[in-house]
Write a protein that holds these residues in place. Structure first.
Motif, PDB file in Angstrom:
ATOM      1  N   ALA A 227      37.107  98.077  19.986  1.00  0.00           N
ATOM      2  CA  ALA A 227      38.444  97.778  20.513  1.00  0.00           C
ATOM      3  C   ALA A 227      39.189  96.823  19.579  1.00  0.00           C
ATOM      4  O   ALA A 227      40.404  96.957  19.386  1.00  0.00           O
ATOM      5  N   PHE A 228      38.465  95.876  18.979  1.00  0.00           N
ATOM      6  CA  PHE A 228      39.086  94.972  18.002  1.00  0.00           C
ATOM      7  C   PHE A 228      39.610  95.767  16.810  1.00  0.00           C
ATOM      8  O   PHE A 228      40.743  95.556  16.362  1.00  0.00           O
ATOM      9  N   ILE A 229      38.802  96.687  16.309  1.00  0.00           N
ATOM     10  CA  ILE A 229      39.220  97.505  15.160  1.00  0.00           C
ATOM     11  C   ILE A 229      40.434  98.350  15.538  1.00  0.00           C
ATOM     12  O   ILE A 229      41.408  98.437  14.782  1.00  0.00           O
ATOM     13  N   LEU A 230      40.413  98.962  16.719  1.00  0.00           N
ATOM     14  CA  LEU A 230      41.553  99.763  17.175  1.00  0.00           C
ATOM     15  C   LEU A 230      42.797  98.900  17.309  1.00  0.00           C
ATOM     16  O   LEU A 230      43.875  99.277  16.844  1.00  0.00           O
ATOM     17  N   MET A 231      42.649  97.737  17.927  1.00  0.00           N
ATOM     18  CA  MET A 231      43.790  96.846  18.114  1.00  0.00           C
ATOM     19  C   MET A 231      44.391  96.449  16.764  1.00  0.00           C
ATOM     20  O   MET A 231      45.609  96.488  16.583  1.00  0.00           O
TER      21      MET A 231
ATOM     22  N   PRO B  95      51.355  95.542  14.416  1.00  0.00           N
ATOM     23  CA  PRO B  95      52.206  95.398  13.235  1.00  0.00           C
ATOM     24  C   PRO B  95      51.643  94.310  12.323  1.00  0.00           C
ATOM     25  O   PRO B  95      50.873  93.445  12.766  1.00  0.00           O
ATOM     26  N   LYS B  96      52.034  94.337  11.064  1.00  0.00           N
ATOM     27  CA  LYS B  96      51.453  93.461  10.046  1.00  0.00           C
ATOM     28  C   LYS B  96      51.492  91.988  10.424  1.00  0.00           C
ATOM     29  O   LYS B  96      50.502  91.278  10.260  1.00  0.00           O
ATOM     30  N   GLN B  97      52.591  91.505  10.928  1.00  0.00           N
ATOM     31  CA  GLN B  97      52.720  90.083  11.249  1.00  0.00           C
ATOM     32  C   GLN B  97      51.699  89.658  12.311  1.00  0.00           C
ATOM     33  O   GLN B  97      51.038  88.631  12.180  1.00  0.00           O
ATOM     34  N   LYS B  98      51.540  90.457  13.346  1.00  0.00           N
ATOM     35  CA  LYS B  98      50.577  90.124  14.400  1.00  0.00           C
ATOM     36  C   LYS B  98      49.144  90.313  13.907  1.00  0.00           C
ATOM     37  O   LYS B  98      48.255  89.551  14.280  1.00  0.00           O
TER      38      LYS B  98
ATOM     39  N   LYS C  38      39.420  90.257   6.524  1.00  0.00           N
ATOM     40  CA  LYS C  38      39.587  89.739   5.159  1.00  0.00           C
ATOM     41  C   LYS C  38      40.760  90.397   4.426  1.00  0.00           C
ATOM     42  O   LYS C  38      41.497  89.720   3.719  1.00  0.00           O
ATOM     43  N   THR C  39      40.938  91.710   4.570  1.00  0.00           N
ATOM     44  CA  THR C  39      41.962  92.417   3.791  1.00  0.00           C
ATOM     45  C   THR C  39      43.232  92.721   4.582  1.00  0.00           C
ATOM     46  O   THR C  39      44.256  93.013   3.978  1.00  0.00           O
ATOM     47  N   ARG C  40      43.142  92.730   5.888  1.00  0.00           N
ATOM     48  CA  ARG C  40      44.255  93.120   6.792  1.00  0.00           C
ATOM     49  C   ARG C  40      44.679  94.565   6.567  1.00  0.00           C
ATOM     50  O   ARG C  40      45.748  94.988   6.960  1.00  0.00           O
ATOM     51  N   GLU C  41      43.838  95.336   5.928  1.00  0.00           N
ATOM     52  CA  GLU C  41      44.143  96.727   5.578  1.00  0.00           C
ATOM     53  C   GLU C  41      43.496  97.677   6.596  1.00  0.00           C
ATOM     54  O   GLU C  41      42.283  97.660   6.783  1.00  0.00           O
ATOM     55  N   THR C  42      44.323  98.499   7.233  1.00  0.00           N
ATOM     56  CA  THR C  42      43.816  99.448   8.233  1.00  0.00           C
ATOM     57  C   THR C  42      44.390 100.852   8.055  1.00  0.00           C
ATOM     58  O   THR C  42      44.187 101.703   8.908  1.00  0.00           O
ATOM     59  N   SER C  43      45.085 101.088   6.953  1.00  0.00           N
ATOM     60  CA  SER C  43      45.771 102.371   6.799  1.00  0.00           C
ATOM     61  C   SER C  43      44.822 103.566   6.745  1.00  0.00           C
ATOM     62  O   SER C  43      45.207 104.673   7.101  1.00  0.00           O
TER      63      SER C  43
END
Length: 92
Positions: free
Chosen positions: A69-73, A78-81, A23-28
């Motif tokens: 593995a999904f979370i790690l990936m 990179p943001k675009q992918k 939902k957020t694309r945020e993983t920092s």
């Protein structure tokens, strides 16, 4: 009963984090090193279960392996992918 409840809790525990990333694309704030160890641990537990022929170990740890593995990936992409993967999971 305790083992089944523990297995369900383990598997479900990754879903909120994975969905939040979609939902957020945020993983920092996610540690890739921690998730790397997590993925490795679940892969080894799955292999151990396969060696023993213990389906509860295999199923539980395989599901946790896929989710972690999904979370790690998503953390490493990179943001675009990351956006492309998230859009394919949730196109809304």
């Amino acid at each position: 009963i305790a083992g089944a409840c523990a297995a369900v809790c383990s598997m479900v525990s990754f879903v909120p984090q994975a969905w939040r990333i979609v939902k957020t694309r945020e993983t920092s704030s996610i540690s890739p090193v921690m998730y790397g160890f997590n993925v490795t641990g679940f892969a080894l537990w799955s292999a151990y279960g396969l060696g023993l022929g213990e389906w509860p170990l295999i199923v539980t740890n395989s599901i946790c392996l896929v989710l972690s593995a999904f979370i790690l990936m998503m953390t490493l992409l990179p943001k675009q992918k990351k956006d492309a993967v998230a859009n394919s999971v949730d196109p809304s």
